[in-house]
Design a protein around this motif. Structure first.
Motif, PDB file in Angstrom:
ATOM      1  N   LEU A 244      55.546 -31.684  27.087  1.00 32.03           N
ATOM      2  CA  LEU A 244      56.902 -32.086  26.720  1.00 32.03           C
ATOM      3  C   LEU A 244      57.873 -30.934  26.934  1.00 32.03           C
ATOM      4  O   LEU A 244      57.488 -29.752  26.947  1.00 32.03           O
ATOM      5  N   THR A 245      59.145 -31.285  27.082  1.00 35.74           N
ATOM      6  CA  THR A 245      60.215 -30.294  27.292  1.00 35.74           C
ATOM      7  C   THR A 245      61.242 -30.424  26.187  1.00 35.74           C
ATOM      8  O   THR A 245      61.685 -31.534  25.859  1.00 35.74           O
ATOM      9  N   ASP A 246      61.601 -29.306  25.619  1.00 41.70           N
ATOM     10  CA  ASP A 246      62.640 -29.282  24.579  1.00 41.70           C
ATOM     11  C   ASP A 246      64.007 -29.461  25.230  1.00 41.70           C
ATOM     12  O   ASP A 246      64.399 -28.682  26.102  1.00 41.70           O
ATOM     13  N   ARG A 247      64.735 -30.497  24.818  1.00 44.81           N
ATOM     14  CA  ARG A 247      66.040 -30.770  25.433  1.00 44.81           C
ATOM     15  C   ARG A 247      67.071 -29.704  25.116  1.00 44.81           C
ATOM     16  O   ARG A 247      68.019 -29.509  25.877  1.00 44.81           O
ATOM     17  N   LYS A 248      66.903 -29.023  23.981  1.00 49.56           N
ATOM     18  CA  LYS A 248      67.890 -28.007  23.584  1.00 49.56           C
ATOM     19  C   LYS A 248      67.719 -26.710  24.371  1.00 49.56           C
ATOM     20  O   LYS A 248      68.683 -26.145  24.868  1.00 49.56           O
ATOM     21  N   THR A 249      66.490 -26.232  24.469  1.00 49.66           N
ATOM     22  CA  THR A 249      66.245 -24.939  25.106  1.00 49.66           C
ATOM     23  C   THR A 249      65.752 -25.049  26.531  1.00 49.66           C
ATOM     24  O   THR A 249      65.811 -24.081  27.288  1.00 49.66           O
ATOM     25  N   GLY A 250      65.233 -26.234  26.913  1.00 47.38           N
ATOM     26  CA  GLY A 250      64.690 -26.399  28.250  1.00 47.38           C
ATOM     27  C   GLY A 250      63.279 -25.851  28.403  1.00 47.38           C
ATOM     28  O   GLY A 250      62.720 -25.880  29.501  1.00 47.38           O
ATOM     29  N   ALA A 251      62.693 -25.328  27.313  1.00 48.09           N
ATOM     30  CA  ALA A 251      61.344 -24.762  27.377  1.00 48.09           C
ATOM     31  C   ALA A 251      60.306 -25.881  27.399  1.00 48.09           C
ATOM     32  O   ALA A 251      60.465 -26.917  26.759  1.00 48.09           O
ATOM     33  N   SER A 252      59.218 -25.644  28.144  1.00 39.52           N
ATOM     34  CA  SER A 252      58.132 -26.638  28.254  1.00 39.52           C
ATOM     35  C   SER A 252      56.998 -26.254  27.314  1.00 39.52           C
ATOM     36  O   SER A 252      56.682 -25.066  27.153  1.00 39.52           O
ATOM     37  N   TYR A 253      56.401 -27.275  26.693  1.00 38.17           N
ATOM     38  CA  TYR A 253      55.331 -27.047  25.717  1.00 38.17           C
ATOM     39  C   TYR A 253      54.157 -27.975  26.004  1.00 38.17           C
ATOM     40  O   TYR A 253      54.331 -29.096  26.495  1.00 38.17           O
ATOM     41  N   LEU A 254      52.962 -27.501  25.632  1.00 36.15           N
ATOM     42  CA  LEU A 254      51.762 -28.320  25.644  1.00 36.15           C
ATOM     43  C   LEU A 254      51.495 -28.722  24.198  1.00 36.15           C
ATOM     44  O   LEU A 254      51.337 -27.859  23.332  1.00 36.15           O
ATOM     45  N   VAL A 255      51.479 -30.037  23.900  1.00 34.97           N
ATOM     46  CA  VAL A 255      51.395 -30.544  22.529  1.00 34.97           C
ATOM     47  C   VAL A 255      50.055 -31.241  22.327  1.00 34.97           C
ATOM     48  O   VAL A 255      49.669 -32.102  23.131  1.00 34.97           O
ATOM     49  N   MET A 256      49.360 -30.875  21.244  1.00 35.51           N
ATOM     50  CA  MET A 256      48.084 -31.499  20.895  1.00 35.51           C
ATOM     51  C   MET A 256      48.136 -31.971  19.447  1.00 35.51           C
ATOM     52  O   MET A 256      48.541 -31.203  18.563  1.00 35.51           O
ATOM     53  N   ASN A 257      47.744 -33.219  19.197  1.00 34.36           N
ATOM     54  CA  ASN A 257      47.695 -33.796  17.860  1.00 34.36           C
ATOM     55  C   ASN A 257      46.260 -34.207  17.538  1.00 34.36           C
ATOM     56  O   ASN A 257      45.574 -34.810  18.382  1.00 34.36           O
ATOM     57  N   ARG A 258      45.816 -33.904  16.318  1.00 37.91           N
ATOM     58  CA  ARG A 258      44.507 -34.331  15.864  1.00 37.91           C
ATOM     59  C   ARG A 258      44.637 -34.854  14.439  1.00 37.91           C
ATOM     60  O   ARG A 258      45.296 -34.225  13.597  1.00 37.91           O
ATOM     61  N   VAL A 259      43.992 -35.990  14.148  1.00 39.61           N
ATOM     62  CA  VAL A 259      44.079 -36.583  12.823  1.00 39.61           C
ATOM     63  C   VAL A 259      42.825 -36.239  12.026  1.00 39.61           C
ATOM     64  O   VAL A 259      41.749 -36.000  12.583  1.00 39.61           O
ATOM     65  N   SER A 260      42.995 -36.205  10.715  1.00 40.05           N
ATOM     66  CA  SER A 260      41.874 -35.937   9.817  1.00 40.05           C
ATOM     67  C   SER A 260      41.227 -37.256   9.403  1.00 40.05           C
ATOM     68  O   SER A 260      41.913 -38.256   9.154  1.00 40.05           O
TER      69      SER A 260
END
Length: 583
Positions: A244-260
């Motif tokens: 995903l890319t932050d619309r405010k800063t333009g920085a790109s991130y790798l996002v991982m979600n895990r549920v318990s």
């Protein structure tokens, strides 16, 4: 000059038209390489997160087993409610249970508190603030045991609760029913779980982490203060990771979600792509080598063109701008190029001609200004001269020959001062001596009725001013302010230094002050009638101050606050050689 018409711009555009296709190829290749690297590196991070989530759920499961065993196997817990609460047996059993709970808190490092709850009593062990923990257990267990009516040894699921008294606000709680009204349970701060999660990512050096309350596959609320910075989507994706890319800063991130599996929370880790690629120097350098090489060639090309073309043109344009701003001493250096040498010589000749013409005009303006100043200065002399003759006449008429002698000597000093006043400027000390002569003449006319004081003049006695700058105000005070001849009339001339901005001279008296109509005209800089200004005196000084100092000086008129006495304040600029040259 338009941007597209610039020689520099056209040369750069031509060079870039050749190099851009090559650079585009390198960037496409770099993008493909980044995708491969992102996939491989993210796999390692996914495994790390999966291991941590699995370990945390395992710890929660172990705590559940511990609570179950305590409710079933611990003899003290089973016997506790068999004693009356005010009995010695209850007290001794409670002490043994308290020791066990405080011991077990240290065994399970993520547990914040282990407790045995009854509506009338709470036994617990904790590493947090004792009183706050007790209040939290009491308030939340009162609520949950009322809602949940569990059978004996039934296990309640872990639940997320919030309390402002708890550090980090949010915590997990679980409990098991031992007997009627007695429960054994444990609390875990979400903040502690997140701290352990942060350690996995070197406390923010690799990425950002956060824990969220979830409802199904939706993230409902952040449970940690240092939650991940990316807030683009609260939905939990089925994919192993998202880019995903932050619309405010333009920085790109790798996002991982895990549920318990043990509690309705989700772990989110956001890793900047810069972190993913920071150790891949080989790929980065290989990708950037060609563009950097092209850039180096462009810089060498521009450096050559700068010395040959851009620098001479810049010097010529800069010299023309300085000439337009009045800096007439600008001259261009000789250039080895034939064309620019001709332009430089022509420019220098034109600049010298402009400077000569402007100096001639300036000197003519200066002569006109000096003549105007001397004319204004000469207008004051007849006024004081006629007053002095009237005083001598009156003294001779009453036969006071001694006063006539004194008056004549001071009048001679006055004319001596007038002859000196033909100079451009005099010192403040000379002006003050002239005022003393004037006051002596007036004191002969009004014995014991006039006093003049000087304050704070020591540091300013050598400041250059135009002759008769202060004397007209003293004369005006006596003529218009000295109405009550029965009381002594005081005139005070004081000086006050301004920080880095010259000084202020204040002339004040205890007379009747300015007439309101005259004061309004003076403040509005309106012309006065001859009788109102003591024969050109005040307006003459105002004009001369403007000629001498321009906008750097100011003069204000007012009356005393109690409604009597006039005040004149003159602001003089800091002395510079330029002041003397203008006069």
């Amino acid at each position: 000059m338009g941007f597209g018409k610039s020689i520099r711009t056209r040369l750069i555009i031509g060079f870039m038209a050749v190099m851009l296709p090559v650079v585009a190829y390198m960037l496409i290749n770099n993008s493909y390489s980044r995708d491969i690297v992102r996939e491989k590196v993210s796999e390692t991070y996914r495994n790390t997160l999966d291991i941590y989530v699995g370990q945390t759920d395992h710890n929660l499961s172990q705590i559940n087993d511990y609570l179950y065993k305590m409710s079933v196997l611990d003899s003290d817990v089973g016997l506790l409610m068999s004693f009356p609460m005010d009995s010695d047996g209850y007290t001794l059993t409670k002490i043994r249970i308290d020791a066990k709970l405080n011991r077990d808190v240290g065994v399970y490092n993520i547990i914040d508190a282990v407790f045995l709850y009854h509506q009338n009593d709470i036994i617990f062990g904790t590493d947090s603030v004792y009183n706050d923990t007790k209040k939290i257990i009491k308030s939340h267990m009162d609520t949950m045991t009322t809602v949940k009516n569990l059978e004996q040894n039934d296990q309640h699921t872990w639940e997320v609760r919030a309390d402002e008294r708890m550090p980090g606000k949010f915590f997990l709680i679980n409990f098991i029913k031992v007997s009627e009204g007695l429960y054994v349970g444990a609390m875990i701060k979400v903040q502690d779980i997140n701290t352990l999660l942060s350690i996995q990512w070197s406390d923010g050096d690799i990425g950002h982490n956060g824990i969220y309350l979830r409802s199904g596959n939706q993230l409902v609320e952040s449970l940690t203060e240092n939650s991940a910075p990316l807030e683009l989507s609260y939905k939990i994706s089925d994919k192993p990771y998202e880019s995903l890319t932050d619309r405010k800063t333009g920085a790109s991130y790798l996002v991982m979600n895990r549920v318990s599996d043990m509690v309705n929370i989700a772990y989110r880790v956001v890793i900047p792509e810069e972190t993913l690629l920071q150790n891949l120097l080989f790929f980065r350098n290989a990708t950037l080598f060609a563009p950097i090489g092209f850039l180096a060639i462009l810089l060498i090309y521009l450096f050559f063109m700068r010395n040959m073309l851009f620098k001479p043109l810049h010097e010529l344009i800069l010299g023309m701008k300085k000439i337009s701003l009045g800096m007439l001493d600008v001259r261009l250096k000789k250039n080895k190029t034939l064309e620019f040498e001709f332009l430089g010589n022509t420019f220098n000749i034109m600049a010298e001609q402009i400077k000569t013409l402007k100096i001639d005009v300036y000197e003519e303006q200066l002569r006109v200004k000096q003549g105007e100043l001397k004319q204004l200065q000469a207008q004051i002399n007849p006024h004081f001269y006629m007053n002095s003759l009237n005083i001598i006449y009156n003294l001779a008429a009453i036969g006071d020959t001694d006063s006539v002698k004194i008056m004549s000597l001071h009048l001679a000093d006055y004319f001596r001062f007038i002859m000196k006043a033909n100079r451009d400027t005099i010192t403040l000390k000379e002006e003050l001596l002239h005022i003393e002569n004037y006051m002596t003449i007036q004191k002969i006319r009004f014995p014991d009725k006039l006093q003049c004081h000087f304050d704070g003049m020591e540091e300013l006695l050598h400041y250059p001013i135009a002759a008769l700058t202060l004397q007209p105000f003293v004369e005006n005070s006596i003529i218009h302010g000295f109405k009550n001849r029965r009381q002594q009339f005081h005139i005070r001339i004081s000086a006050e230094l301004n920080e880095g901005q010259g000084f202020t001279l204040t002339i004040s008296d205890n007379g009747v002050g300015f007439d309101p109509s005259v004061l309004e005209k003076l403040r509005n800089k309106e012309p006065l009638q001859e009788g109102e200004s003591s024969s050109l005196g005040i307006m003459n000084v105002i004009h001369r101050l403007q000629l001498l100092y321009g906008e750097r000086t100011s003069i204000t008129f007012s009356n005393q606050t109690e409604g009597s006495g006039a005040i004149i304040k003159i602001v003089f600029p800091e002395f510079t050689e330029g002041v003397k040259a203008v006069v």
